[in-house]
Write an enzyme that holds these catalytic residues in place. Sequence first.
Site: not given
Length: 303
Positions: A109, A112, A148, A178, A261-263
Amino acid sequence: MNPIASVRDYLLGLQQRITGAIAQVDGHTFVADAWEKPAGETLQGNGITMILESGQVFERAGCGFSHVTGPRLPPSATQHRPELAGAPFEAMGVSLVFHPRNPYAPTVHLNVRMIAATPAGGEPVCWFGGGMDLTPYYGFEEDAQHFHSTCRDALAPFGDDKYPRFKKWCDEYFTLKHRGEQRGVGGVFFDDFSELGAERSFAMMRAVGDAFNEAYVPIVRRRMHTPYGERERSFQLYRRGRYVEFNLVWDRGTHFGLQSGGRTESILMSMPPLASWSYQYQPEPGTPEDDLYRKFIVPREWV
């Protein structure tokens, strides 16, 4: 400095460089899905979602660019900046998640981003965020060390404190609270960052983005042809379930996109195409699956 135009140009170029490198590894090209949210909606803007599915190496690889504006910052963006609550904002970024087919190749992942908000009667306030992290299903010391060390070297010009500080931040952030469990072997993560000033903070964000291909591509090339069977595939799908849990329950980027409210299709492209859950699964002691829990998805120093 008004960084908005230069940040946009940089992010679009970064998306092309990363997807180009991954397409070379896979042998298939990305499909570009350009989208626009028109004026009049809560959130407006545009972006490009680059997606590669059912490839030779990657089961799903998604890399999205977005540039949006909105009338009020959502709660997920102001929890550390309460004075900006409700301010109009502009946000842009590149976010990617790559899910290889081979269980010995890790998921990765990168994100930026920049957010600019303008409080009532004030000047625009810009801050940056980002980082990258590695999520193996089968752990290899040399892979974690390479990832790293590349992150450390990218941040070195910005102060000796940055890598250890952002590495710790990554370990703390990418935790399934959790379950009391790390998502992977970490990497670096920073958010709400402006302490170096706009120009140097942007340069630091660029350094992280520019290091991605060097950090990840050698690892996936090393692992993508490793033989595997049903056992490894089943464990990969089980651990992918943890990835889904983190992104839906804890990830601020997912929450920001949905709250503002993004796509939806672009926000959820990080989901793996297949995942599974098992009730109270425990790996057999002494197995590679057990090694993942004991040696890899625990906070530790890699370099």
